[in-house]
Design an enzyme around this catalytic site. Structure first.
Site, PDB file in Angstrom:
ATOM      1  N   CYS A  54      -4.522  -3.839  -7.640  1.00 16.57           N
ATOM      2  CA  CYS A  54      -3.552  -4.742  -7.005  1.00 16.57           C
ATOM      3  C   CYS A  54      -3.374  -6.019  -7.815  1.00 16.57           C
ATOM      4  CB  CYS A  54      -4.046  -5.074  -5.592  1.00 16.57           C
ATOM      5  SG  CYS A  54      -3.112  -6.383  -4.774  1.00 16.57           S
ATOM      6  N   TRP A  87      -6.955  -0.230   3.074  1.00 20.65           N
ATOM      7  CA  TRP A  87      -7.718  -0.044   1.851  1.00 20.65           C
ATOM      8  C   TRP A  87      -9.118   0.426   2.246  1.00 20.65           C
ATOM      9  CZ3 TRP A  87      -5.944  -0.946  -3.167  1.00 20.65           C
ATOM     10  CH2 TRP A  87      -4.687  -1.561  -3.275  1.00 20.65           C
ATOM     11  N   THR A 121      -4.441  -6.104   3.836  1.00 19.45           N
ATOM     12  CA  THR A 121      -4.189  -6.401   2.443  1.00 19.45           C
ATOM     13  C   THR A 121      -5.443  -6.863   1.706  1.00 19.45           C
ATOM     14  OG1 THR A 121      -3.572  -8.700   2.942  1.00 19.45           O
ATOM     15  CG2 THR A 121      -1.797  -7.053   2.956  1.00 19.45           C
ATOM     16  N   VAL A 122      -5.408  -6.664   0.387  1.00 24.40           N
ATOM     17  CA  VAL A 122      -6.370  -7.277  -0.525  1.00 24.40           C
ATOM     18  C   VAL A 122      -5.577  -8.255  -1.388  1.00 24.40           C
ATOM     19  CG1 VAL A 122      -8.010  -5.372  -0.585  1.00 24.40           C
ATOM     20  CG2 VAL A 122      -6.090  -5.361  -2.188  1.00 24.40           C
ATOM     21  N   TYR A 185       8.808  -5.846  -7.388  1.00 20.34           N
ATOM     22  CA  TYR A 185       8.783  -5.080  -6.134  1.00 20.34           C
ATOM     23  C   TYR A 185      10.175  -4.996  -5.509  1.00 20.34           C
ATOM     24  CZ  TYR A 185       3.686  -4.956  -6.175  1.00 20.34           C
ATOM     25  OH  TYR A 185       2.376  -4.713  -6.519  1.00 20.34           O
TER      26      TYR A 185
END
Length: 344
Positions: A54, A87, A121-122, A185
């Site tokens: 990521c 995740w 999220t990370v 993105y």
């Protein structure tokens, strides 16, 4: 039980009708020196959960390395693929993080917010004492590493967010985020031709601006590496491997943009940058997880990576990466990227 990203019942969807809009509502709790949010900086209390795949998490890996926070802030690494639930700690024995004791990162989110409504999220920072997530606000996180964790910075750590340059760093970061970090993105997740065309034009307009800016100076702001370089680097290092083809950002490859290619190689070869990059995991993440873009899940073998280690010539522009400081030592054994996953 581990669910693979190829399980169609749990597969996420990424392409949206029209223009892609990122959800930027993060957990804004901060870990600070005086701890007004209830989370003071304390060595050994927190665990940074990241994923090498990521770009947003890669920032935290770089800054943690550059500042020498490894002894006081532990690291948990998720695997490169995930489904729409969370995740996961696929890289650890039994698929369980050895410190937090969980398989799904979502468990740390739900431990604090049982009805957490957003994506898992990370990067995220988790309180090891409670197993609860503290923050996933990645933009604030690295700034706080620089400004709130100063007592635990290594000797010779660089000044990544110096007060006298903050206004300029913030200005550059705003444009880099909207047009480049998130711009790739907006190209890749566009749901219409018009949305894609507009995103593509904005992205390459910004890359041209960056090429002009960096043609006469080694770093984005000032004459040493700063937070601005960290934020741009994590997008550039992924450009040819995934964004050029997978996200259709294909006016040129990074290797065909002479100034940015030399700049990216300069940073890649700077201790703390390239040694956090795992190209294998990067490609696995994008090409396997984004099945609405790449339905077969086939991961490409290319591109050639050894060229990341070729001379860049940026020293001629002056500047010193660490200013009056020093490079970080090599990564600890447990955190080294396998040689076959890098650019060796």
């Amino acid at each position: 039980m581990t669910t693979s990203a190829s399980d169609t019942s749990q597969r996420g969807s990424y392409v949206e009708p029209g223009e892609f809009t990122r959800d930027t509502n993060y957990i804004t709790t901060r870990i600070t020196a005086d701890g007004p949010d209830g989370y003071p900086v304390e060595p050994g209390r927190y665990r940074l959960v990241a994923a090498r795949a990521c770009p947003w998490a890669n920032r935290t890996l770089i800054v943690r390395r550059l500042l020498g926070l490894e002894p006081v802030l532990s690291l948990g690494l998720c695997g490169p693929t995930h489904d729409k639930r969370s995740w996961t700690f696929d890289l650890d024995p039994g698929g369980v993080d050895p410190v937090l004791g969980i398989h799904f990162l979502a468990d740390a989110y739900f431990a604090r917010f049982p009805d957490y409504p957003r994506g898992i999220t990370v990067p995220a920072v988790v309180d090891e004492r409670t197993g609860q997530v503290v923050t996933n606000d990645y933009a604030r996180m690295t700034l706080d590493f620089s400004t709130e964790w100063t007592e635990y910075h290594r000797a010779g750590a660089p000044r990544l967010y110096p007060e006298e340059l903050r206004a300029e760093i913030d200005s550059v970061n705003r444009r880099v985020y909207t047009e480049v970090n998130n711009g790739v993105y907006r190209c890749g997740f566009a749901g219409s031709q018009d949305a894609y065309d507009a995103a593509y034009d904005r992205l390459f307009t910004a890359l041209d601006w960056l090429s002009e800016r960096l043609a006469g100076q080694r770093y984005l702001v000032g004459d040493t590496i700063t937070e601005a370089d960290v934020r741009l680097f994590t997008t550039l290092v992924r450009f040819d491997a995934v964004y050029h083809g997978h996200f259709k950002c294909n006016r040129e490859k990074l290797t065909e943009l002479p100034v940015l290619w030399a700049y990216a190689r300069d940073l890649f070869q700077t201790p703390g940058f390239g040694d956090t990059v795992d190209f294998t995991q990067i490609k696995q993440h994008y090409y396997i997880v984004h099945r609405d873009i790449n339905p077969t899940g086939i991961v490409p073998k290319g591109p050639e990576l050894s060229n990341w280690l070729t001379p860049h010539g940026r020293e001629a522009l002056g500047g010193k990466p660490f200013g009056d400081g020093t490079p970080p030592p090599p990564p600890v054994e447990a955190e080294r990227v396998p040689a076959e996953h890098g650019a060796a």
